[in-house]
Design an enzyme around this catalytic site. Structure first.
Site, PDB file in Angstrom:
ATOM      1  N   GLU A   1       5.135  -2.908  15.442  1.00 13.66           N
ATOM      2  CA  GLU A   1       4.660  -3.774  14.359  1.00 13.66           C
ATOM      3  C   GLU A   1       5.141  -5.212  14.541  1.00 13.66           C
ATOM      4  OE1 GLU A   1       2.600  -3.408  11.881  1.00 13.66           O
ATOM      5  OE2 GLU A   1       2.168  -1.282  12.139  1.00 13.66           O
TER       6      GLU A   1
ATOM      7  N   HIS B   1       3.431   5.820  15.245  1.00 11.70           N
ATOM      8  CA  HIS B   1       2.607   4.749  14.681  1.00 11.70           C
ATOM      9  C   HIS B   1       2.709   3.447  15.475  1.00 11.70           C
ATOM     10  CE1 HIS B   1       0.531   2.261  11.782  1.00 11.70           C
ATOM     11  NE2 HIS B   1       1.581   1.461  11.727  1.00 11.70           N
TER      12      HIS B   1
ATOM     13  N   PHE C   1      20.764   0.194   9.886  1.00 15.35           N
ATOM     14  CA  PHE C   1      20.001   1.438   9.985  1.00 15.35           C
ATOM     15  C   PHE C   1      19.347   1.566  11.364  1.00 15.35           C
ATOM     16  CE2 PHE C   1      15.820   3.528   9.541  1.00 15.35           C
ATOM     17  CZ  PHE C   1      16.217   4.789   9.136  1.00 15.35           C
TER      18      PHE C   1
ATOM     19  N   LYS D   1       0.827  -1.200   0.000  1.00 19.45           N
ATOM     20  CA  LYS D   1       0.000   0.000   0.000  1.00 19.45           C
ATOM     21  C   LYS D   1       0.865   1.255   0.000  1.00 19.45           C
ATOM     22  CE  LYS D   1      -3.966  -1.852   2.569  1.00 19.45           C
ATOM     23  NZ  LYS D   1      -4.755  -1.729   3.820  1.00 19.45           N
TER      24      LYS D   1
ATOM     25  N   LYS E   1      -6.584   9.558   7.552  1.00 23.91           N
ATOM     26  CA  LYS E   1      -5.286   8.902   7.447  1.00 23.91           C
ATOM     27  C   LYS E   1      -5.344   7.751   6.439  1.00 23.91           C
ATOM     28  CE  LYS E   1      -1.728   6.580  10.191  1.00 23.91           C
ATOM     29  NZ  LYS E   1      -0.643   7.441   9.703  1.00 23.91           N
TER      30      LYS E   1
END
Length: 258
Positions: A57, A143, A42, A9, A24
Site C-alpha cells: 500500500e 492483499h 507493532f 470503509k 470481496k
C-alpha cells in the site's frame, strides 16, 4: 497503519447463494473513525512475509501520487527491510517515520475531500485488478502483494501507451524488488484482467476509471483500456520473467508479440 487505519470503509466479503461466487468488500459502510492510535512498534512483531506485504500500500501511494515518497523508498527501502522500520545505523528514525507520515498524509488528502466517493476518478483506486486476483481460487497472494502485482501490470499498461519509458519501468521494478514485493502472478490472466475492467465499469458509474501513471508520482484515470492492451501488458510481464532483453531503451522479447 497507512491504509485501513485512516480509511472510512468497513467492508465484508459475502457469498452469493444464486451464483455460488464470493464477492470481496461488496457490502459494508462508510464510517470515519474519530481517532486512530498508530503504534509503529507493532511492525516488528510481524512475520517476514506480512512485513513485506505492508509495503504494497505504501508503494502504491508513491507510484501514483508522490515522487518524494518513491525516492525515500528507493533510497532507503533495503535498509528498512533489514531494520523493519526500527532505528539503526543505516536507517535514521526520521526516515522511517517520514515514510509512514507521508503515506498517511497522502491517503488523508485523497480521502478527506471525497469521503463519500462522489468523485470516482481516484488515483488511490489502483487496485482494479487486485480485487479479483485476491479472490482467484488458486491465489495465495496477500492483499499488499496483490496490490503490487496490479501496480506493476498498470505500469506496463502505461508503458505500452507511451506514457512512460522503459527506464522508468526498470526504476520502478528495481524498487519493488528491493522491498521484496511480487510483480507477477499466474492467476493474472487475460480473462481475469478483462473481467476486472468490466467489474470496474459496473461499480464506477459506467466507466473503467483505471489509474495509469504518466511519471513516477503522477497519474491519470483512463476508461478506454482494450483487451489487446491487456494482452500486450501480460506478454511484457512474461518477458520480464523469462526471455526479456533490456537494451537500455527498449524491452525486446525474443519471441514474436502479436
Amino acid at each position: 497503519i497507512v491504509d485501513a487505519s485512516v480509511g472510512v470503509k468497513n467492508g465484508a466479503d459475502y457469498c452469493c447463494e444464486i451464483t455460488d461466487e464470493t464477492y470481496k468488500n461488496r457490502i459494508g459502510s462508510f464510517y470515519a473513525p474519530s481517532s486512530c492510535l498508530l503504534d509503529t512498534s507493532f511492525i516488528t512483531s510481524q512475520d517476514q512475509r506480512h512485513f513485506f506485504n505492508g509495503f504494497g500500500e505504501i508503494f502504491k501511494l508513491a507510484l501514483v501520487r508522490s515522487p518524494d515518497l518513491f525516492e525515500l523508498l528507493e533510497a532507503h527501502g533495503e535498509a528498512l527491510v533489514r531494520s523493519r522500520f526500527a532505528p539503526d545505523s543505516s536507517t535514521p528514525h526520521i526516515v522511517a517515520q517520514r515514510i509512514i507520515d507521508l503515506s498517511i498524509q497522502i491517503m488523508l488528502e485523497e480521502l478527506g475531500p471525497n469521503l463519500w466517493e462522489e468523485r470516482l476518478d481516484r488515483c488511490v483506486d489502483c487496485g482494479t485488478f487486485s480485487k479479483l486476483l485476491e479472490m482467484a481460487a488458486t491465489s495465495e497472494l496477500l492483499h499488499g502483494e496483490a496490490v503490487n502485482v496490479d501496480g506493476f501490470f498498470c505500469v506496463l499498461l502505461s508503458y505500452a501507451r507511451g506514457y512512460i519509458g522503459m527506464t522508468t519501468v526498470h526504476r520502478i521494478l528495481n524498487c519493488m524488488k528491493s522491498l521484496n514485493l511480487p510483480t507477477s502472478s499466474n492467476d493474472l490472466t487475460e480473462e481475469l484482467a478483462w473481467q476486472s475492467c468490466e467489474d470496474a465499469v459496473e461499480h464506477r458509474n459506467g466507466e473503467q476509471r483505471i489509474p495509469l501513471i504518466t511519471g513516477i508520482g503522477e497519474s491519470i484515470c483512463v476508461s478506454d483500456i482494450t483487451q489487446d492492451e491487456l494482452r500486450r501488458a501480460l506478454e511484457l510481464i512474461e518477458g520480464f520473467n523469462t526471455d526479456a532483453v533490456y537494451s537500455g531503451k527498449e524491452l525486446i522479447l525474443k519471441r514474436h508479440i502479436c
